[in-house]
Motif scaffolding. Structure first.
Motif, PDB file in Angstrom:
ATOM      1  N   ARG A  90       0.830  -1.205   0.000  1.00  0.00           N
ATOM      2  CA  ARG A  90       0.000   0.000   0.000  1.00  0.00           C
ATOM      3  C   ARG A  90       0.865   1.255   0.000  1.00  0.00           C
ATOM      4  NH1 ARG A  90      -4.311  -2.223  -1.954  1.00  0.00           N
ATOM      5  NH2 ARG A  90      -5.759  -3.186  -0.485  1.00  0.00           N
ATOM      6  N   ILE A  91       1.919   1.240   0.827  1.00  0.00           N
ATOM      7  CA  ILE A  91       2.821   2.396   0.895  1.00  0.00           C
ATOM      8  C   ILE A  91       3.513   2.599  -0.457  1.00  0.00           C
ATOM      9  CG2 ILE A  91       4.875   3.345   2.016  1.00  0.00           C
ATOM     10  CD1 ILE A  91       4.063   1.731   4.517  1.00  0.00           C
ATOM     11  N   ALA A  92       3.903   1.493  -1.089  1.00  0.00           N
ATOM     12  CA  ALA A  92       4.554   1.582  -2.402  1.00  0.00           C
ATOM     13  C   ALA A  92       3.604   2.176  -3.434  1.00  0.00           C
ATOM     14  CB  ALA A  92       5.030   0.193  -2.842  1.00  0.00           C
ATOM     15  N   ASN A  93       2.334   1.763  -3.406  1.00  0.00           N
ATOM     16  CA  ASN A  93       1.333   2.330  -4.317  1.00  0.00           C
ATOM     17  C   ASN A  93       1.189   3.832  -4.101  1.00  0.00           C
ATOM     18  OD1 ASN A  93      -0.864  -0.573  -4.103  1.00  0.00           O
ATOM     19  ND2 ASN A  93       0.779  -0.135  -5.547  1.00  0.00           N
ATOM     20  N   ILE A  94       1.132   4.243  -2.830  1.00  0.00           N
ATOM     21  CA  ILE A  94       1.032   5.673  -2.506  1.00  0.00           C
ATOM     22  C   ILE A  94       2.272   6.405  -3.000  1.00  0.00           C
ATOM     23  CG2 ILE A  94       0.999   7.342  -0.604  1.00  0.00           C
ATOM     24  CD1 ILE A  94      -0.713   5.271   0.951  1.00  0.00           C
ATOM     25  N   GLY A  95       3.444   5.781  -2.844  1.00  0.00           N
ATOM     26  CA  GLY A  95       4.687   6.398  -3.293  1.00  0.00           C
ATOM     27  C   GLY A  95       4.679   6.697  -4.781  1.00  0.00           C
ATOM     28  N   CYS A  96       4.184   5.748  -5.584  1.00  0.00           N
ATOM     29  CA  CYS A  96       4.115   5.971  -7.037  1.00  0.00           C
ATOM     30  C   CYS A  96       3.186   7.129  -7.374  1.00  0.00           C
ATOM     31  CB  CYS A  96       3.648   4.691  -7.734  1.00  0.00           C
ATOM     32  SG  CYS A  96       4.880   3.363  -7.760  1.00  0.00           S
ATOM     33  N   ILE A  97       2.079   7.221  -6.648  1.00  0.00           N
ATOM     34  CA  ILE A  97       1.133   8.310  -6.897  1.00  0.00           C
ATOM     35  C   ILE A  97       1.746   9.653  -6.505  1.00  0.00           C
ATOM     36  CG2 ILE A  97      -1.078   9.295  -6.154  1.00  0.00           C
ATOM     37  CD1 ILE A  97      -2.098   6.369  -5.925  1.00  0.00           C
ATOM     38  N   VAL A  98       2.387   9.706  -5.326  1.00  0.00           N
ATOM     39  CA  VAL A  98       3.018  10.958  -4.884  1.00  0.00           C
ATOM     40  C   VAL A  98       4.120  11.373  -5.855  1.00  0.00           C
ATOM     41  CG1 VAL A  98       4.331  12.089  -3.055  1.00  0.00           C
ATOM     42  CG2 VAL A  98       2.451  10.568  -2.465  1.00  0.00           C
ATOM     43  N   THR A 230      19.069   6.515  -8.205  1.00  0.00           N
ATOM     44  CA  THR A 230      18.958   6.607  -9.661  1.00  0.00           C
ATOM     45  C   THR A 230      18.068   5.534 -10.279  1.00  0.00           C
ATOM     46  OG1 THR A 230      20.220   6.842 -11.707  1.00  0.00           O
ATOM     47  CG2 THR A 230      21.007   5.198 -10.161  1.00  0.00           C
ATOM     48  N   LEU A 231      17.974   4.353  -9.646  1.00  0.00           N
ATOM     49  CA  LEU A 231      17.187   3.270 -10.221  1.00  0.00           C
ATOM     50  C   LEU A 231      15.739   3.250  -9.724  1.00  0.00           C
ATOM     51  CD1 LEU A 231      19.823   0.377 -10.103  1.00  0.00           C
ATOM     52  CD2 LEU A 231      19.129   1.734 -12.082  1.00  0.00           C
ATOM     53  N   SER A 232      15.395   4.187  -8.850  1.00  0.00           N
ATOM     54  CA  SER A 232      14.016   4.311  -8.338  1.00  0.00           C
ATOM     55  C   SER A 232      13.511   3.033  -7.678  1.00  0.00           C
ATOM     56  CB  SER A 232      13.055   4.723  -9.471  1.00  0.00           C
ATOM     57  OG  SER A 232      13.430   5.957 -10.027  1.00  0.00           O
ATOM     58  N   VAL A 233      14.398   2.357  -6.951  1.00  0.00           N
ATOM     59  CA  VAL A 233      13.995   1.130  -6.266  1.00  0.00           C
ATOM     60  C   VAL A 233      13.437   1.457  -4.884  1.00  0.00           C
ATOM     61  CG1 VAL A 233      15.549  -0.431  -7.487  1.00  0.00           C
ATOM     62  CG2 VAL A 233      16.405   0.829  -5.515  1.00  0.00           C
ATOM     63  N   GLY A 234      12.522   0.604  -4.425  1.00  0.00           N
ATOM     64  CA  GLY A 234      12.002   0.762  -3.077  1.00  0.00           C
ATOM     65  C   GLY A 234      10.507   0.983  -3.002  1.00  0.00           C
ATOM     66  N   MET A 235       9.855   1.297  -4.129  1.00  0.00           N
ATOM     67  CA  MET A 235       8.404   1.511  -4.069  1.00  0.00           C
ATOM     68  C   MET A 235       7.661   0.749  -5.167  1.00  0.00           C
ATOM     69  SD  MET A 235       8.015   5.466  -5.331  1.00  0.00           S
ATOM     70  CE  MET A 235       8.459   5.937  -7.003  1.00  0.00           C
ATOM     71  N   MET A 381       8.538  19.248  -0.869  1.00  0.00           N
ATOM     72  CA  MET A 381       7.985  18.399   0.184  1.00  0.00           C
ATOM     73  C   MET A 381       7.603  17.030  -0.368  1.00  0.00           C
ATOM     74  SD  MET A 381       5.689  20.858   2.659  1.00  0.00           S
ATOM     75  CE  MET A 381       4.785  21.739   1.373  1.00  0.00           C
ATOM     76  N   GLU A 382       6.963  17.012  -1.530  1.00  0.00           N
ATOM     77  CA  GLU A 382       6.575  15.733  -2.135  1.00  0.00           C
ATOM     78  C   GLU A 382       7.803  14.925  -2.540  1.00  0.00           C
ATOM     79  OE1 GLU A 382       2.239  17.203  -3.917  1.00  0.00           O
ATOM     80  OE2 GLU A 382       4.003  17.149  -5.232  1.00  0.00           O
ATOM     81  N   ASP A 383       8.807  15.604  -3.084  1.00  0.00           N
ATOM     82  CA  ASP A 383      10.048  14.927  -3.456  1.00  0.00           C
ATOM     83  C   ASP A 383      10.750  14.373  -2.221  1.00  0.00           C
ATOM     84  OD1 ASP A 383      12.233  14.153  -5.218  1.00  0.00           O
ATOM     85  OD2 ASP A 383      13.346  15.808  -4.335  1.00  0.00           O
ATOM     86  N   PHE A 384      10.761  15.130  -1.127  1.00  0.00           N
ATOM     87  CA  PHE A 384      11.367  14.662   0.121  1.00  0.00           C
ATOM     88  C   PHE A 384      10.664  13.404   0.619  1.00  0.00           C
ATOM     89  CE2 PHE A 384      11.614  14.464   4.736  1.00  0.00           C
ATOM     90  CZ  PHE A 384      12.982  14.602   4.966  1.00  0.00           C
ATOM     91  N   LEU A 385       9.347  13.398   0.560  1.00  0.00           N
ATOM     92  CA  LEU A 385       8.573  12.248   1.020  1.00  0.00           C
ATOM     93  C   LEU A 385       8.940  10.986   0.240  1.00  0.00           C
ATOM     94  CD1 LEU A 385       6.260  11.207   2.834  1.00  0.00           C
ATOM     95  CD2 LEU A 385       4.669  11.856   1.016  1.00  0.00           C
ATOM     96  N   VAL A 386       9.042  11.117  -1.082  1.00  0.00           N
ATOM     97  CA  VAL A 386       9.365   9.958  -1.920  1.00  0.00           C
ATOM     98  C   VAL A 386      10.842   9.584  -1.801  1.00  0.00           C
ATOM     99  CG1 VAL A 386       9.528   9.112  -4.299  1.00  0.00           C
ATOM    100  CG2 VAL A 386       7.511  10.382  -3.561  1.00  0.00           C
ATOM    101  N   SER A 387      11.726  10.546  -2.045  1.00  0.00           N
ATOM    102  CA  SER A 387      13.154  10.254  -2.156  1.00  0.00           C
ATOM    103  C   SER A 387      13.812   9.940  -0.824  1.00  0.00           C
ATOM    104  CB  SER A 387      13.880  11.444  -2.806  1.00  0.00           C
ATOM    105  OG  SER A 387      13.392  11.675  -4.105  1.00  0.00           O
ATOM    106  N   ASN A 388      13.404  10.632   0.239  1.00  0.00           N
ATOM    107  CA  ASN A 388      14.100  10.499   1.509  1.00  0.00           C
ATOM    108  C   ASN A 388      13.413   9.575   2.504  1.00  0.00           C
ATOM    109  OD1 ASN A 388      14.657  13.425   0.367  1.00  0.00           O
ATOM    110  ND2 ASN A 388      16.416  12.864   1.601  1.00  0.00           N
ATOM    111  N   GLY A 448      19.907  11.552   3.994  1.00  0.00           N
ATOM    112  CA  GLY A 448      18.808  12.265   3.351  1.00  0.00           C
ATOM    113  C   GLY A 448      17.995  13.090   4.345  1.00  0.00           C
ATOM    114  N   LEU A 449      17.872  12.601   5.564  1.00  0.00           N
ATOM    115  CA  LEU A 449      17.101  13.318   6.578  1.00  0.00           C
ATOM    116  C   LEU A 449      17.841  14.547   7.103  1.00  0.00           C
ATOM    117  CD1 LEU A 449      15.560  10.470   8.760  1.00  0.00           C
ATOM    118  CD2 LEU A 449      14.446  11.826   6.987  1.00  0.00           C
ATOM    119  N   ILE A 450      19.149  14.414   7.285  1.00  0.00           N
ATOM    120  CA  ILE A 450      19.904  15.527   7.870  1.00  0.00           C
ATOM    121  C   ILE A 450      20.496  16.452   6.821  1.00  0.00           C
ATOM    122  CG2 ILE A 450      20.496  14.150   9.901  1.00  0.00           C
ATOM    123  CD1 ILE A 450      23.290  13.767   8.785  1.00  0.00           C
ATOM    124  N   GLY A 451      20.540  15.956   5.538  1.00  0.00           N
ATOM    125  CA  GLY A 451      21.139  16.752   4.479  1.00  0.00           C
ATOM    126  C   GLY A 451      20.254  17.861   4.002  1.00  0.00           C
TER     127      GLY A 451
END
Length: 451
Positions: A90-98, A230-235, A381-388, A448-451
């Motif tokens: 479910r989280i992965a599906n949300i990630g693709c939408i975001v 770069t490979l967009s893995v994880g969601m 903010m949306e990029d931070f949510l997905v990427s970080n 990613g969180l502290i950068g």
């Protein structure tokens, strides 16, 4: 209903690579290389791509191919009874939408600039007026809605024709054109007077450049983070294409091929950008503005600049749009698997939803510019949510699911990844996956969180 599959191995490779190849390659990679000393950053990036990106990619593909389902249903099929791994689906599906909530806006910028260069709007203007063009675009909701709307409609119309007749067929065309254009642009960069300094900066390791960039530790962290993202893995954006692929090739072989094509485009993007920057005396480390401000300044002062600018932004449009199509296919397939919808119904509902959900990001540069968290606007903010958050956490979950006895298990993973012809994953590599790789991903996550 029988699940559709790719018509050929080439189709799988190009669609999967098209998903990975995007703004991160042709926009973020060059300016990160510029900010982090050039040549040594590139070498370290390639190392981390091999030891972090490729292993996680094999895991996404293995889950997809073994299950023949989209991410949520894949977990349900492969997980042990009573476990809750499917919640990550479910989280992965949300990630693709975001991701598409802001990626479609940026893809629209590329399309907008390709049109502007092709129609001559950058002819006979000053460098100061280049900045004005970008600012005017951001200030115009109507202009950005039009570009974003074309991107979304085109993407979902193509996906509505199905995997083979829509996504695969169009990706083959666009990737062929993308690779042809990038080679033409790179060859042109070789001919630029004064461009050799750019090649040297980009390809030759220099400790002096690394020191100026903040030191070796800083460069290593930047390279590791970019190699991971770069490979967009994880969601699950790659998992869906594993569910469509055949079992004729080992997944390590296919992952290396996808990563190699992804890297080729990233490296070639730098070969276009750095010689041009050095030839015309502009900074190669100018951050995100590199694409929409710095490079247009170069093109307007270049012989036949209208042609080269048009080709560059057509290339950028193709690079971003192949990702858009791939993620749209993921979203559609998830709706079809989870709700038993027809492709037509899933396409219409997801298309309307993505358009509406994308509007806040677009309006964040004008009507909703007052909406910020700290220094971040809506897109950031949306990029931070997905990427970080979603990508690194999701990668750890994929990793644990594949190699932990509480998940799918390392034997099942190893059998799936080694099915077919090609490079086999050795059992002695599994301790690295279980004990070292999670630590590296957590380091990327914390950075990613502290950068």
């Amino acid at each position: 209903m029988k699940r559709e599959g790719f018509s050929s191995r080439l189709g799988f490779i190009l669609v999967s690579a098209g998903c990975a190849i995007g703004i991160g390659n042709v926009w973020k990679f060059p300016f990160l290389a510029g900010q982090n000393g050039g040549g040594l950053f590139v070498i370290i990036y390639l190392l981390f791509l091999l030891i972090i990106g490729v292993p996680i990619l094999t895991m996404e593909l293995a889950v997809g191919r073994a299950s023949g389902k989209s991410i949520y249903q894949a977990y349900r099929k492969l997980e042990k009874p009573g476990t809750k791994w499917h919640l990550h689906g479910r989280i992965a599906n949300i990630g693709c939408i975001v991701l598409m909530m802001y990626y479609t806006t940026v893809s629209g910028w590329m399309l907008d600039y390709a049109f502007k260069f092709a129609s001559g709007q950058f002819r006979h203007i000053t460098t100061q007026q280049v900045d004005t063009i970008f600012d005017k675009m951001l200030a115009s909701p109507l202009e950005m809605v039009l570009a974003m709307g074309i991107t979304i409609i085109a993407g979902f119309v193509i996906c509505s024709f199905g995997l083979q007749n829509g996504v695969e067929k169009m990706t083959k065309v666009m990737m062929g054109l993308l690779l042809s254009i990038i080679i033409i642009l790179a060859l042109h960069s070789f001919a630029l007077k004064g461009g050799n300094a750019g090649f040297k900066f980009y390809l030759m390791p220099s400790l002096q450049n690394v020191k100026k960039a903040g030191g070796l530790g800083h460069v290593i962290m930047a390279a590791m983070s970019q190699a991971f993202f770069t490979l967009s893995v994880g969601m699950g954006s790659m998992e869906i294409f594993g569910s469509y692929m055949s079992k004729k090739q080992t997944l390590l072989s296919e992952s290396i091929t996808i990563a190699s094509l992804d890297t080729f485009v990233a490296i070639m993007s730098g070969l276009i950008i750095f010689p041009a920057c050095f030839a015309f005396g502009v900074a190669p480390d100018s951050g995100p503005s590199l694409i929409f401000v710095t490079l247009p300044r170069v093109f307007i002062n270049m012989k036949f600049g209208q042609i080269w600018g048009t080709l560059f932004f057509v290339f950028m449009t193709f690079a971003s749009f192949t990702t858009v199509m791939a993620v749209f296919e993921n979203i559609i397939a998830s709706f079809m698997d989870n709700f038993n919808w027809t492709r037509k119904k899933a396409t219409i509902i997801s298309g309307i939803s993505i358009f509406l959900l994308s509007l806040p990001c677009l309006l964040g540069y004008n009507a909703l510019s007052f909406v910020t968290i700290g220094s971040k606007n809506i897109l950031d903010m949306e990029d931070f949510l997905v990427s970080n958050l979603i990508l690194p956490i999701g990668s750890v979950i994929f990793l644990l699911f594949c190699v932990s006895r509480y998940g799918w298990g390392q034997d099942n993973y190893l059998n799936e990844v080694n099915t077919g012809k090609g490079i086999k994953l050795k059992r002695w590599m599994l301790p690295y996956f279980r004990y070292i790789l999670p630590v590296l991903i957590i380091i990327v996550f914390i950075q990613g969180l502290i950068g």
